[in-house]
Design a protein around this motif. Structure first.
Motif, PDB file in Angstrom:
ATOM      1  N   GLY A 280       2.994 -21.084   5.563  1.00 34.76           N
ATOM      2  CA  GLY A 280       3.884 -19.925   5.551  1.00 34.76           C
ATOM      3  C   GLY A 280       3.951 -19.282   4.175  1.00 34.76           C
ATOM      4  O   GLY A 280       3.964 -18.053   4.040  1.00 34.76           O
ATOM      5  N   GLU A 281       3.985 -20.111   3.140  1.00 33.75           N
ATOM      6  CA  GLU A 281       4.039 -19.587   1.773  1.00 33.75           C
ATOM      7  C   GLU A 281       2.772 -18.815   1.431  1.00 33.75           C
ATOM      8  O   GLU A 281       2.829 -17.752   0.805  1.00 33.75           O
ATOM      9  N   GLN A 282       1.625 -19.306   1.868  1.00 35.40           N
ATOM     10  CA  GLN A 282       0.360 -18.614   1.611  1.00 35.40           C
ATOM     11  C   GLN A 282       0.315 -17.269   2.330  1.00 35.40           C
ATOM     12  O   GLN A 282      -0.170 -16.276   1.784  1.00 35.40           O
ATOM     13  N   ILE A 283       0.826 -17.236   3.552  1.00 32.41           N
ATOM     14  CA  ILE A 283       0.856 -15.981   4.306  1.00 32.41           C
ATOM     15  C   ILE A 283       1.755 -14.974   3.601  1.00 32.41           C
ATOM     16  O   ILE A 283       1.405 -13.798   3.457  1.00 32.41           O
ATOM     17  N   PHE A 284       2.915 -15.436   3.133  1.00 35.47           N
ATOM     18  CA  PHE A 284       3.832 -14.546   2.416  1.00 35.47           C
ATOM     19  C   PHE A 284       3.197 -14.061   1.108  1.00 35.47           C
ATOM     20  O   PHE A 284       3.276 -12.872   0.772  1.00 35.47           O
ATOM     21  N   ASP A 285       2.536 -14.959   0.371  1.00 39.60           N
ATOM     22  CA  ASP A 285       1.861 -14.573  -0.874  1.00 39.60           C
ATOM     23  C   ASP A 285       0.767 -13.545  -0.605  1.00 39.60           C
ATOM     24  O   ASP A 285       0.564 -12.616  -1.392  1.00 39.60           O
ATOM     25  N   GLU A 286       0.063 -13.697   0.517  1.00 36.78           N
ATOM     26  CA  GLU A 286      -0.974 -12.737   0.898  1.00 36.78           C
ATOM     27  C   GLU A 286      -0.362 -11.363   1.170  1.00 36.78           C
ATOM     28  O   GLU A 286      -0.914 -10.335   0.777  1.00 36.78           O
ATOM     29  N   LEU A 287       0.796 -11.354   1.816  1.00 40.86           N
ATOM     30  CA  LEU A 287       1.493 -10.102   2.087  1.00 40.86           C
ATOM     31  C   LEU A 287       1.897  -9.412   0.785  1.00 40.86           C
ATOM     32  O   LEU A 287       1.703  -8.207   0.615  1.00 40.86           O
ATOM     33  N   VAL A 288       2.425 -10.170  -0.158  1.00 41.64           N
ATOM     34  CA  VAL A 288       2.808  -9.610  -1.456  1.00 41.64           C
ATOM     35  C   VAL A 288       1.565  -9.079  -2.181  1.00 41.64           C
ATOM     36  O   VAL A 288       1.607  -8.002  -2.786  1.00 41.64           O
ATOM     37  N   ALA A 289       0.459  -9.795  -2.090  1.00 41.69           N
ATOM     38  CA  ALA A 289      -0.781  -9.333  -2.724  1.00 41.69           C
ATOM     39  C   ALA A 289      -1.258  -8.024  -2.086  1.00 41.69           C
ATOM     40  O   ALA A 289      -1.725  -7.119  -2.794  1.00 41.69           O
ATOM     41  N   GLU A 290      -1.142  -7.908  -0.770  1.00 42.70           N
ATOM     42  CA  GLU A 290      -1.497  -6.657  -0.094  1.00 42.70           C
ATOM     43  C   GLU A 290      -0.635  -5.507  -0.604  1.00 42.70           C
ATOM     44  O   GLU A 290      -1.123  -4.412  -0.836  1.00 42.70           O
ATOM     45  N   LEU A 291       0.643  -5.772  -0.780  1.00 41.87           N
ATOM     46  CA  LEU A 291       1.563  -4.739  -1.252  1.00 41.87           C
ATOM     47  C   LEU A 291       1.206  -4.259  -2.656  1.00 41.87           C
ATOM     48  O   LEU A 291       1.336  -3.078  -2.965  1.00 41.87           O
ATOM     49  N   LYS A 292       0.753  -5.167  -3.498  1.00 41.34           N
ATOM     50  CA  LYS A 292       0.403  -4.796  -4.875  1.00 41.34           C
ATOM     51  C   LYS A 292      -0.769  -3.818  -4.907  1.00 41.34           C
ATOM     52  O   LYS A 292      -0.907  -3.054  -5.855  1.00 41.34           O
ATOM     53  N   GLY A 293      -1.584  -3.818  -3.866  1.00 45.98           N
ATOM     54  CA  GLY A 293      -2.728  -2.923  -3.810  1.00 45.98           C
ATOM     55  C   GLY A 293      -2.422  -1.556  -3.217  1.00 45.98           C
ATOM     56  O   GLY A 293      -3.295  -0.692  -3.148  1.00 45.98           O
ATOM     57  N   ILE A 294      -1.192  -1.329  -2.803  1.00 43.53           N
ATOM     58  CA  ILE A 294      -0.811  -0.069  -2.148  1.00 43.53           C
ATOM     59  C   ILE A 294      -0.334   0.935  -3.190  1.00 43.53           C
ATOM     60  O   ILE A 294       0.415   0.593  -4.101  1.00 43.53           O
ATOM     61  N   SER A 295      -0.728   2.170  -3.023  1.00 43.76           N
ATOM     62  CA  SER A 295      -0.258   3.242  -3.907  1.00 43.76           C
ATOM     63  C   SER A 295       1.194   3.566  -3.584  1.00 43.76           C
ATOM     64  O   SER A 295       1.585   3.608  -2.413  1.00 43.76           O
ATOM     65  N   THR A 296       1.988   3.842  -4.616  1.00 43.88           N
ATOM     66  CA  THR A 296       3.391   4.201  -4.398  1.00 43.88           C
ATOM     67  C   THR A 296       3.508   5.559  -3.717  1.00 43.88           C
ATOM     68  O   THR A 296       4.545   5.915  -3.201  1.00 43.88           O
ATOM     69  N   GLU A 297       2.435   6.319  -3.716  1.00 40.81           N
ATOM     70  CA  GLU A 297       2.468   7.653  -3.116  1.00 40.81           C
ATOM     71  C   GLU A 297       1.683   7.724  -1.807  1.00 40.81           C
ATOM     72  O   GLU A 297       1.371   8.805  -1.333  1.00 40.81           O
ATOM     73  N   LEU A 298       1.345   6.572  -1.225  1.00 36.95           N
ATOM     74  CA  LEU A 298       0.591   6.547   0.029  1.00 36.95           C
ATOM     75  C   LEU A 298       1.301   7.369   1.099  1.00 36.95           C
ATOM     76  O   LEU A 298       0.715   8.220   1.743  1.00 36.95           O
ATOM     77  N   TYR A 299       2.557   7.106   1.281  1.00 38.27           N
ATOM     78  CA  TYR A 299       3.396   7.865   2.210  1.00 38.27           C
ATOM     79  C   TYR A 299       4.755   8.035   1.538  1.00 38.27           C
ATOM     80  O   TYR A 299       5.216   7.153   0.838  1.00 38.27           O
ATOM     81  N   SER A 300       5.394   9.145   1.804  1.00 41.93           N
ATOM     82  CA  SER A 300       6.781   9.302   1.365  1.00 41.93           C
ATOM     83  C   SER A 300       7.632   9.485   2.612  1.00 41.93           C
ATOM     84  O   SER A 300       7.117   9.832   3.668  1.00 41.93           O
ATOM     85  N   PRO A 301       8.922   9.251   2.493  1.00 43.33           N
ATOM     86  CA  PRO A 301       9.785   9.387   3.675  1.00 43.33           C
ATOM     87  C   PRO A 301       9.693  10.793   4.263  1.00 43.33           C
ATOM     88  O   PRO A 301       9.698  11.776   3.526  1.00 43.33           O
TER      89      PRO A 301
END
Length: 137
Positions: free
Chosen positions: A3-24
């Motif tokens: 479970g910890e590895q899956i969560f760490d993978e999710l956080v790693a995916e988030l780090k690769g996302i642009s802050t401007e990918l989508y806006s509300p």
């Protein structure tokens, strides 16, 4: 994977996302009571990634409509829906903690402002999140 590895993978995916990918997508209204502005890059990436996944889910739903026997498509879509809901819950949990908004029903506007919204009598927070994420293109 644990479970910890899956969560760490999710956080790693988030780090690769642009802050401007989508806006509300929801425009601010003149009578909105603004509580704060989300200036945290992590929260913006969280929102953007959830929006991106919502679009992917929509595409998989259409593809599944034309290939209803493809169980792999259905499984992939269902897992992405769970992931998107988890991201939405994280977004609102962290936003409420970061900006001390625990007691308010809140919504997000296109300029990253968090505003007070009136809940429907029969809505709970989870239903409100689903409505927000269904607004994505």
């Amino acid at each position: 994977m644990t479970g910890e590895q899956i969560f760490d993978e999710l956080v790693a995916e988030l780090k690769g996302i642009s802050t401007e990918l989508y806006s509300p997508p929801v425009m601010e209204k003149s009578d909105d009571k603004v509580l704060c502005t989300i200036d945290d890059p992590f929260l913006r990436r969280l929102f953007g990634y959830a929006a991106h996944l919502r679009r992917t889910i929509d595409e998989l739903t259409i593809e599944f409509k034309y290939n209803p026997r493809d169980k792999q498509l259905a499984t992939q879509r269902d897992l992405l829906q769970l992931k998107t809901e988890a991201l939405g819950n994280l977004l609102w949990y962290i936003t409420r903690e970061r900006y001390s908004l625990k007691e308010n029903y809140v919504g997000l506007r296109n300029n990253w402002t968090v505003v007070v919204v009136e809940p429907d009598d029969d809505d709970d927070e989870e239903d409100m999140l689903r409505k927000i994420f269904k607004q994505f293109p």
